[in-house]
Scaffold this motif. Structure first.
Motif, mmCIF file in Angstrom:
data_model
loop_
_atom_site.group_PDB
_atom_site.id
_atom_site.type_symbol
_atom_site.label_atom_id
_atom_site.label_comp_id
_atom_site.label_asym_id
_atom_site.label_seq_id
_atom_site.Cartn_x
_atom_site.Cartn_y
_atom_site.Cartn_z
ATOM 1 N N TYR A 240 27.529 16.230 -39.015
ATOM 2 C CA TYR A 240 26.701 16.016 -37.829
ATOM 3 C C TYR A 240 27.501 15.311 -36.731
ATOM 4 N N LEU A 241 28.316 14.350 -37.104
ATOM 5 C CA LEU A 241 29.179 13.674 -36.138
ATOM 6 C C LEU A 241 30.153 14.668 -35.510
ATOM 7 N N ALA A 242 30.743 15.529 -36.334
ATOM 8 C CA ALA A 242 31.671 16.542 -35.815
ATOM 9 C C ALA A 242 30.965 17.463 -34.821
ATOM 10 N N GLY B 6 31.723 17.793 -30.665
ATOM 11 C CA GLY B 6 32.213 19.094 -30.238
ATOM 12 C C GLY B 6 33.355 19.631 -31.072
ATOM 13 N N LYS B 7 33.525 19.109 -32.272
ATOM 14 C CA LYS B 7 34.615 19.546 -33.147
ATOM 15 C C LYS B 7 34.244 20.772 -33.973
ATOM 16 N N VAL B 8 32.952 21.040 -34.077
ATOM 17 C CA VAL B 8 32.475 22.201 -34.821
ATOM 18 C C VAL B 8 31.260 22.755 -34.078
ATOM 19 N N ALA B 9 31.134 24.070 -34.102
ATOM 20 C CA ALA B 9 29.987 24.725 -33.456
ATOM 21 C C ALA B 9 28.861 24.890 -34.479
ATOM 22 N N PRO B 10 27.617 24.821 -34.021
ATOM 23 C CA PRO B 10 26.512 24.986 -34.970
ATOM 24 C C PRO B 10 26.455 26.379 -35.584
ATOM 25 N N ASP C 291 29.221 27.966 -36.542
ATOM 26 C CA ASP C 291 30.396 28.072 -37.412
ATOM 27 C C ASP C 291 29.950 27.999 -38.872
ATOM 28 N N TRP C 292 30.462 28.904 -39.696
ATOM 29 C CA TRP C 292 30.065 28.931 -41.096
ATOM 30 C C TRP C 292 30.395 27.617 -41.803
ATOM 31 N N ARG C 293 31.437 26.925 -41.347
ATOM 32 C CA ARG C 293 31.827 25.667 -41.992
ATOM 33 C C ARG C 293 30.765 24.584 -41.790
ATOM 34 N N TYR C 294 30.077 24.618 -40.661
ATOM 35 C CA TYR C 294 29.003 23.653 -40.394
ATOM 36 C C TYR C 294 27.876 23.831 -41.425
ATOM 37 N N SER C 295 27.433 25.066 -41.595
ATOM 38 C CA SER C 295 26.360 25.331 -42.561
ATOM 39 C C SER C 295 26.817 25.090 -43.994
ATOM 40 N N ALA C 296 28.062 25.454 -44.296
ATOM 41 C CA ALA C 296 28.577 25.259 -45.653
ATOM 42 C C ALA C 296 28.650 23.777 -46.008
ATOM 43 N N ALA C 297 29.133 22.963 -45.087
ATOM 44 C CA ALA C 297 29.236 21.523 -45.353
ATOM 45 C C ALA C 297 27.856 20.904 -45.521
ATOM 46 N N ASN C 298 26.911 21.297 -44.662
ATOM 47 C CA ASN C 298 25.557 20.775 -44.787
ATOM 48 C C ASN C 298 24.915 21.199 -46.109
ATOM 49 N N GLY C 299 25.117 22.446 -46.484
ATOM 50 C CA GLY C 299 24.568 22.932 -47.746
ATOM 51 C C GLY C 299 25.174 22.234 -48.950
ATOM 52 N N PHE C 300 26.487 22.028 -48.921
ATOM 53 C CA PHE C 300 27.158 21.343 -50.029
ATOM 54 C C PHE C 300 26.695 19.888 -50.133
ATOM 55 N N LEU D 250 24.513 30.137 -43.075
ATOM 56 C CA LEU D 250 25.672 30.842 -43.644
ATOM 57 C C LEU D 250 25.477 32.349 -43.580
ATOM 58 N N PHE D 251 24.283 32.794 -43.927
ATOM 59 C CA PHE D 251 23.973 34.221 -43.875
ATOM 60 C C PHE D 251 24.173 34.760 -42.462
ATOM 61 N N ARG D 252 23.638 34.057 -41.472
ATOM 62 C CA ARG D 252 23.784 34.494 -40.080
ATOM 63 C C ARG D 252 25.238 34.474 -39.618
ATOM 64 N N ALA D 253 25.970 33.451 -40.022
ATOM 65 C CA ALA D 253 27.371 33.348 -39.621
ATOM 66 C C ALA D 253 28.186 34.508 -40.182
ATOM 67 N N PHE D 254 27.979 34.827 -41.441
ATOM 68 C CA PHE D 254 28.737 35.919 -42.045
ATOM 69 C C PHE D 254 28.270 37.279 -41.541
ATOM 70 N N LYS D 255 26.993 37.397 -41.249
ATOM 71 C CA LYS D 255 26.458 38.647 -40.699
ATOM 72 C C LYS D 255 27.061 38.910 -39.312
ATOM 73 N N SER D 256 27.112 37.881 -38.467
ATOM 74 C CA SER D 256 27.669 38.067 -37.121
ATOM 75 C C SER D 256 29.175 38.268 -37.172
#
Length: 86
Positions: free
Chosen positions: A23-25, A29-33, A35-44, A76-82
């Motif tokens: 969330y801090l990242a 502005g270090k990560v876009a909402p 970005d698959w990494r944002y969703s992956a980190a939140n999910g993990f 994650l689904f949306r990120a990989f789909k796009s």
């Protein structure tokens, strides 16, 4: 009174740290909402908190973490789909 964290407490704290750092990242502005990494980190992070809740259950925390995990999986689904279509 002393507090000795259990292994499940440590996992939960790692999960909280991951979610907060992500969330801090985002705020920095270090990560876009999107970005698959944002969703992956939140999910993990949510998954680690859910593991800790298995050992010390709290209904309110369980509900929010299930929602957090579901939203992260959707992201994650949306990120990989796009990514595939783009």
């Amino acid at each position: 009174m002393t507090f000795a964290p259990t292994p499940s407490d440590i996992l939960g704290l790692i999960g909280v740290s991951i979610i907060l750092a992500t969330y801090l990242a985002l705020q920095l502005g270090k990560v876009a909402p999107t970005d698959w990494r944002y969703s992956a980190a939140n999910g993990f992070g949510a998954l680690l908190i859910l593991v800790s809740l298995y050992f010390t259950f709290n209904l309110a925390s369980f509900v929010i973490e299930i929602a957090w995990l579901a939203i992260s999986l959707f992201g994650l689904f949306r990120a990989f789909k796009s990514r595939k279509s783009g």
